[in-house]
Design a protein around this motif. Structure first.
Motif, PDB file in Angstrom:
ATOM      1  N   GLU A   1       0.835  -1.211   0.000  1.00 30.20           N
ATOM      2  CA  GLU A   1       0.000   0.000   0.000  1.00 30.20           C
ATOM      3  C   GLU A   1       0.871   1.262   0.000  1.00 30.20           C
ATOM      4  O   GLU A   1       0.521   2.273  -0.609  1.00 30.20           O
ATOM      5  N   ALA A   2       2.026   1.171   0.683  1.00 33.23           N
ATOM      6  CA  ALA A   2       2.953   2.324   0.734  1.00 33.23           C
ATOM      7  C   ALA A   2       3.564   2.590  -0.637  1.00 33.23           C
ATOM      8  O   ALA A   2       4.018   3.705  -0.915  1.00 33.23           O
ATOM      9  N   LEU A   3       3.575   1.555  -1.492  1.00 37.63           N
ATOM     10  CA  LEU A   3       4.285   1.639  -2.776  1.00 37.63           C
ATOM     11  C   LEU A   3       3.321   1.754  -3.957  1.00 37.63           C
ATOM     12  O   LEU A   3       3.672   1.416  -5.086  1.00 37.63           O
ATOM     13  N   LYS A   4       2.104   2.234  -3.697  1.00 32.58           N
ATOM     14  CA  LYS A   4       1.097   2.254  -4.766  1.00 32.58           C
ATOM     15  C   LYS A   4       1.363   3.323  -5.826  1.00 32.58           C
ATOM     16  O   LYS A   4       0.836   3.246  -6.933  1.00 32.58           O
ATOM     17  N   ASN A   5       2.185   4.349  -5.484  1.00 27.68           N
ATOM     18  CA  ASN A   5       2.504   5.376  -6.488  1.00 27.68           C
ATOM     19  C   ASN A   5       3.233   4.718  -7.666  1.00 27.68           C
ATOM     20  O   ASN A   5       4.190   3.967  -7.469  1.00 27.68           O
ATOM     21  N   PRO A   6       2.810   4.991  -8.907  1.00 29.14           N
ATOM     22  CA  PRO A   6       3.423   4.361 -10.090  1.00 29.14           C
ATOM     23  C   PRO A   6       4.936   4.560 -10.186  1.00 29.14           C
ATOM     24  O   PRO A   6       5.622   3.761 -10.838  1.00 29.14           O
ATOM     25  N   ILE A   7       5.452   5.600  -9.507  1.00 31.09           N
ATOM     26  CA  ILE A   7       6.895   5.868  -9.575  1.00 31.09           C
ATOM     27  C   ILE A   7       7.700   4.670  -9.057  1.00 31.09           C
ATOM     28  O   ILE A   7       8.802   4.382  -9.534  1.00 31.09           O
ATOM     29  N   PHE A   8       7.138   3.937  -8.074  1.00 29.56           N
ATOM     30  CA  PHE A   8       7.865   2.787  -7.514  1.00 29.56           C
ATOM     31  C   PHE A   8       7.963   1.642  -8.529  1.00 29.56           C
ATOM     32  O   PHE A   8       8.926   0.882  -8.517  1.00 29.56           O
ATOM     33  N   ARG A   9       6.945   1.536  -9.383  1.00 31.93           N
ATOM     34  CA  ARG A   9       7.006   0.499 -10.421  1.00 31.93           C
ATOM     35  C   ARG A   9       8.132   0.788 -11.414  1.00 31.93           C
ATOM     36  O   ARG A   9       8.794  -0.116 -11.914  1.00 31.93           O
ATOM     37  N   SER A  10       8.357   2.081 -11.656  1.00 35.04           N
ATOM     38  CA  SER A  10       9.471   2.467 -12.547  1.00 35.04           C
ATOM     39  C   SER A  10      10.801   2.097 -11.906  1.00 35.04           C
ATOM     40  O   SER A  10      11.737   1.653 -12.585  1.00 35.04           O
ATOM     41  N   VAL A  11      10.889   2.275 -10.571  1.00 35.76           N
ATOM     42  CA  VAL A  11      12.119   1.888  -9.860  1.00 35.76           C
ATOM     43  C   VAL A  11      12.304   0.374  -9.936  1.00 35.76           C
ATOM     44  O   VAL A  11      13.413  -0.127 -10.169  1.00 35.76           O
ATOM     45  N   THR A  12      11.212  -0.363  -9.765  1.00 30.21           N
ATOM     46  CA  THR A  12      11.271  -1.831  -9.846  1.00 30.21           C
ATOM     47  C   THR A  12      11.785  -2.291 -11.218  1.00 30.21           C
ATOM     48  O   THR A  12      12.679  -3.144 -11.306  1.00 30.21           O
ATOM     49  N   GLU A  13      11.230  -1.710 -12.267  1.00 29.25           N
ATOM     50  CA  GLU A  13      11.669  -2.072 -13.625  1.00 29.25           C
ATOM     51  C   GLU A  13      13.165  -1.806 -13.807  1.00 29.25           C
ATOM     52  O   GLU A  13      13.901  -2.646 -14.343  1.00 29.25           O
ATOM     53  N   ALA A  14      13.595  -0.607 -13.353  1.00 25.78           N
ATOM     54  CA  ALA A  14      15.009  -0.236 -13.502  1.00 25.78           C
ATOM     55  C   ALA A  14      15.897  -1.171 -12.691  1.00 25.78           C
ATOM     56  O   ALA A  14      16.964  -1.617 -13.160  1.00 25.78           O
ATOM     57  N   ALA A  15      15.486  -1.490 -11.458  1.00 26.06           N
ATOM     58  CA  ALA A  15      16.281  -2.355 -10.579  1.00 26.06           C
ATOM     59  C   ALA A  15      16.458  -3.741 -11.198  1.00 26.06           C
ATOM     60  O   ALA A  15      17.565  -4.299 -11.222  1.00 26.06           O
ATOM     61  N   ASP A  16      15.354  -4.307 -11.701  1.00 24.12           N
ATOM     62  CA  ASP A  16      15.430  -5.652 -12.277  1.00 24.12           C
ATOM     63  C   ASP A  16      16.210  -5.652 -13.591  1.00 24.12           C
ATOM     64  O   ASP A  16      16.929  -6.607 -13.898  1.00 24.12           O
ATOM     65  N   GLN A  17      16.066  -4.576 -14.347  1.00 27.43           N
ATOM     66  CA  GLN A  17      16.798  -4.486 -15.611  1.00 27.43           C
ATOM     67  C   GLN A  17      18.300  -4.417 -15.368  1.00 27.43           C
ATOM     68  O   GLN A  17      19.098  -5.010 -16.093  1.00 27.43           O
ATOM     69  N   LEU A  18      18.704  -3.664 -14.306  1.00 24.76           N
ATOM     70  CA  LEU A  18      20.132  -3.527 -13.981  1.00 24.76           C
ATOM     71  C   LEU A  18      20.634  -4.692 -13.127  1.00 24.76           C
ATOM     72  O   LEU A  18      21.835  -4.809 -12.876  1.00 24.76           O
ATOM     73  N   GLY A  19      19.701  -5.515 -12.636  1.00 26.07           N
ATOM     74  CA  GLY A  19      20.086  -6.642 -11.774  1.00 26.07           C
ATOM     75  C   GLY A  19      20.616  -6.175 -10.430  1.00 26.07           C
ATOM     76  O   GLY A  19      21.552  -6.762  -9.879  1.00 26.07           O
TER      77      GLY A  19
END
Length: 472
Positions: free
Chosen positions: A5-23
């Motif tokens: 619930e704390a991470l519902k802002n779409p900005i966190f999904r962008s961080v998730t994508e970047a983190a997984d892409q960079l490993g």
């Protein structure tokens, strides 16, 4: 507890994508997590820690956001920051730190998440939530920060002596968080602050004042100042307040403890105004009492001219703490200088002329001054308290009546220097000042109304008295 619930802002999904892409393992950490768990809302500034290169992570996140916001890089600190949709994200690589005794600037090297959490000031600020897809929303709490939130305890991840000695500003932060959140500081931690109190001297005045502002801006500032006093930090920061502490008795006559009285006044004013500088005025309103305290056999304890002395001390205090020596400082000085004026009016019959002078001298700050004086009522006698509060209500009413009738707030004389020169055919001279001052005094004393014709008649009379002749 649904941390997603704390991470519902779409900005966190962008961080998730970047983190997984960079490993790269990536987490949101610190105040954002703490405030969500305390139901204080989610702040607009978010700290992201990457187990790797935080700057590279920031750039990757920016590339995935609409409009690709600019990334500000701070190479010296190994951090990067971007703003998007009203949120400020700061990225840093996980690190461990070691300190030199004479500086709060650490030597930094790459580290694990736990290394990064260890270097945090308090367990409640070391809580992290995973942002990687596989573990999204998972809480990492190696130091029991969640339990400390529930117990309302301020505790350090490491042995407190190490935490405070490494970065002594954390001593101020502990007290500030305890005040803001109404938490208790763990006993071991409290003792460590006292043991390392002299270390506060390596902290810049600006950083100390930043924490003082936050303590003053809290709901009950007295808690913070009482803790600064208890831990013996206060003499290093505000010795003028420490000097007010204590009660002296001579021949059966005692004065009140002006230190604890001051803290009551600050709490009182915090209930009625968020104005930081008016709260500073409440904190400093009695500082002139320590140097002016005298014992007189016939009349007892006096603090003659403490307001005047205190207002002069405000300048020295602001200068020492590198606070602004501008209109804010002048406002605090003015409040301290005038702090007893409404009290005198409330205790006696408030004449129109006395009220006119108060409004004239306080100008736009007359309401702030009245708020300060009402906060200064700390008597525990219910009858006296009612009496003082009612008297101040009467003074406020009288101020409104006088102001509406006589317009003396930010007084502008109805007769100008040019009018006087034109009337008497004279050049700039001392006589012009004499006449203008006489007109002002006559208006404040109620001898004439604050109107042009009445002031002109008075000017002609006064000019004649000092040997001037009006042009025909």
């Amino acid at each position: 507890m649904n941390l997603k619930e704390a991470l519902k802002n779409p900005i966190f999904r962008s961080v998730t994508e970047a983190a997984d892409q960079l490993g790269v393992d990536t987490y949101v950490i610190g105040g954002f997590v703490r405030d969500f768990l305390l139901n204080r809302g989610t702040p607009d500034d978010v700290d992201i820690v990457a187990i790797g290169n935080g700057i590279a992570m920031a750039r990757e996140v920016a590339s995935k956001l609409p409009g690709q916001p600019k990334v500000s890089v701070f190479k010296n600190f190994g951090t990067a920051m971007l703003k998007h949709d009203g949120i400020e994200l700061e990225f840093v690589g996980a690190r461990k730190e070691s300190y030199d005794r004479n500086s709060r600037k650490p030597t930094v090297e790459d580290g694990t998440l736990e290394d990064d959490q260890k270097r945090r000031d308090f367990t409640i600020n070391a809580l992290a939530i995973s942002l990687n897809q596989a573990t999204f929303g998972q809480l990492l709490d190696p130091f029991g920060g969640l339990a400390d939130l529930e117990r309302q305890i301020i505790r350090t991840p490491l042995e407190p002596g190490i935490t405070y000695s490494d970065d002594p500003l954390r001593m101020m932060r502990a007290i500030r968080f305890a005040t803001q959140l109404n938490f208790e500081i763990e006993l071991k931690s409290l003792q460590a602050i006292t043991e390392h109190k002299e270390r506060i001297e390596i902290i810049s005045k600006e950083r100390i004042v930043e924490e003082l502002h936050k303590i003053l801006a809290s709901e009950k500032p007295s808690k913070g100042f009482a803790l600064l006093h208890k831990t013996e930090l206060l003499p290093y920061i505000l010795p003028e307040l420490v000097a007010l502490q204590g009660i002296e008795e001579k021949e059966g006559q005692r004065h009140k403890d002006n230190f604890w009285h001051t803290l009551e006044v600050v709490d009182n004013i915090a209930e009625t105004t968020d104005d930081l500088w008016l709260r500073w005025a409440a904190l400093l309103h009695d500082i002139g009492k320590a140097p002016t305290k005298r014992w007189h056999k016939k009349i007892g304890w006096t603090f003659h001219a403490h307001e005047f002395v205190g207002s002069k001390m405000v300048y020295k205090l602001f200068k020492r703490l590198r606070m602004p020596l501008n209109e804010k400082m002048k406002f605090v000085q003015k409040m301290v200088l005038m702090s007893s004026r409404p009290q005198v009016l409330a205790e006696e019959f408030a004449t129109d002329s006395a009220v006119r002078r108060l409004v004239h001298d306080a100008g736009d700050h007359v309401d702030a001054l009245m708020t300060l004086c009402e906060a200064d009522i700390t008597t525990k006698n219910p009858r006296k308290q009612r009496k003082y509060k009612n008297n101040f209500k009467l003074v406020r009413q009288k101020i409104e009546e006088v102001e509406e009738r006589d317009h003396v707030r930010n007084f502008q004389p109805p007769i100008s220097g040019e009018d006087i020169m034109e009337t008497f055919g004279i050049k700039p001279s001392r006589e012009i000042g004499v006449i203008k001052e006489a007109i002002k005094e006559a208006i404040l004393e109620g001898e004439i109304p604050n109107e042009y014709e009445a002031a002109r008649t008075f000017m002609l009379k006064k000019g004649k008295e000092i040997g001037l002749t009006a042009k025909s």
